[in-house]
Design an enzyme around this catalytic site. Structure first.
Site, PDB file in Angstrom:
ATOM      1  N   SER A  37     -29.190  -2.609  32.194  1.00  0.00           N
ATOM      2  CA  SER A  37     -28.636  -3.571  32.572  1.00  0.00           C
ATOM      3  C   SER A  37     -29.250  -5.008  31.779  1.00  0.00           C
ATOM      4  O   SER A  37     -30.303  -5.242  31.782  1.00  0.00           O
ATOM      5  CB  SER A  37     -28.591  -3.975  34.019  1.00  0.00           C
ATOM      6  OG  SER A  37     -27.987  -5.280  34.756  1.00  0.00           O
ATOM      7  N   TYR A  91     -33.973  -5.532  41.051  1.00  0.00           N
ATOM      8  CA  TYR A  91     -33.052  -4.754  40.364  1.00  0.00           C
ATOM      9  C   TYR A  91     -33.448  -5.018  38.954  1.00  0.00           C
ATOM     10  O   TYR A  91     -33.389  -4.131  38.138  1.00  0.00           O
ATOM     11  CB  TYR A  91     -31.618  -5.047  40.766  1.00  0.00           C
ATOM     12  CG  TYR A  91     -30.564  -4.356  39.709  1.00  0.00           C
ATOM     13  CD1 TYR A  91     -30.268  -3.064  39.879  1.00  0.00           C
ATOM     14  CD2 TYR A  91     -29.844  -5.060  38.966  1.00  0.00           C
ATOM     15  CE1 TYR A  91     -29.410  -2.354  39.060  1.00  0.00           C
ATOM     16  CE2 TYR A  91     -28.855  -4.564  38.112  1.00  0.00           C
ATOM     17  CZ  TYR A  91     -28.592  -3.125  38.106  1.00  0.00           C
ATOM     18  OH  TYR A  91     -27.841  -2.395  37.394  1.00  0.00           O
TER      19      TYR A  91
END
Length: 320
Positions: free
Chosen positions: A158, A184
């Site tokens: 990501s 994250y």
């Protein structure tokens, strides 16, 4: 731009699989019961690969397998249980795989933005799903990947890796404040670095690993993200519009992970793929979240992460 990725920046998964070919390949797609994982699995099956869906919810996995068979005319993918919040489950999956060869392992399953929780193995949950479990699974399947070499592993990453700095001293947020989105990003930064070190360690066996970002895709990965969270992060405007244009469909998001798995340009491993190309190193004025941070490709950082992380997973999940 080479012919391999010309006009593929907004490609769909099936285009990439058809361009590079997957006939006869044996593939595992983790997290293939929804979203981008379904699109990856469908494209591989449609291109002639024998696909196994490694999923937490086997009932959902069987529905997806039937839908893939209907859509492609190919044999329905196999469905196997795996829970990436448990390294015992990861070990059980690898044991059931046995000595079968494996061409492609797509570590697609992800977890984004939950409250801080600790797994049965003692890992922060986002690190468990996005890094520790894929690390163990990939290592356990090295003999299978070597049997089918040249073979590849893909870590679905990501652009959120831009939000974090590597902290080898506190991988599980035991001694620092927990911000669910920084965590994250940290897990995805670790995923990028795993691709670097895994490729260094196993290239001699004909196995490499790449990281790839699908880009912005609306899937249930965002189930823990509130509207206020998304506005604060700059992902959407306060009026609900998208500041950076339309989001990708799952089929478009699946294109880059498949490019990382199949394109000859990514055969050396240890690269970060974005929009069906090896991403450049990030530098202003490119907005953060695009391209790849220099830290993500740092071999010294990658080696340090491996040294810190592997002892934590090497014996975990053996006695549960």
């Amino acid at each position: 731009m080479s012919n391999e990725n010309a006009e593929l920046t907004v490609a769909e998964a099936a285009e990439v699989a058809a361009l590079f070919g997957a006939a006869g390949k044996i593939a595992i797609v983790a997290g293939a019961s929804s979203g981008v994982g379904v699109s990856i699995a469908r494209a591989l099956a449609g291109a002639g690969a024998a696909v196994t869906l490694a999923v937490r919810d086997c009932e959902a996995g069987r529905r997806v397998a039937a839908e893939i068979a209907d859509a492609t005319g190919a044999a329905a993918p196999a469905v196997e249980h795996i829970d990436l919040l448990s390294l015992a489950s990861v070990r059980a999956f690898a044991a059931r795989w046995g000595d079968r060869p494996l061409d492609l392992l797509i570590n697609n399953a992800g977890l984004m933005g939950p409250p801080r929780t600790i797994t049965i193995d003692g890992f922060e949950s986002q690190m468990a799903v996005n890094f520790f479990a894929p690390l163990l699974l990939s290592e356990l399947l090295v003999p299978n990947l070597a049997a089918a070499a040249p073979s590849r592993v893909v870590m679905v990453s990501s652009g959120s890796h831009h939000s974090a700095e590597l902290r080898l001293d506190d991988l599980n947020y035991d001694s620092r404040d927990y911000d669910k989105f920084e965590a994250y990003g940290h897990a995805k930064l670790c995923a990028n670095l795993l691709a670097v070190e895994f490729s260094i360690q196993h290239a001699g066996e004909g196995i490499v690993m790449n990281a790839a970002t699908p880009g912005g895709v609306m899937t249930n990965l965002g189930r823990h993200v509130t509207f206020a969270d998304a506005v604060a992060l700059g992902w959407i405007n306060e009026d609900g519009t998208l500041p950076q244009g339309a989001m990708k469909t799952p089929d478009q998001g699946a294109a880059s992970p498949l490019w990382a798995a199949l394109a000859p340009a990514a055969a050396e491993g240890g690269v970060y793929v974005e929009d069906c190309a090896i991403a450049p190193i990030w530098a202003p004025p490119t907005p953060p979240g695009w391209a790849v941070t220099r830290q993500s490709l740092d071999p010294q950082a990658a080696s340090g992460l491996w040294s810190a992380a592997w002892p934590l997973v090497e014996s975990a999940g053996l006695e549960q």
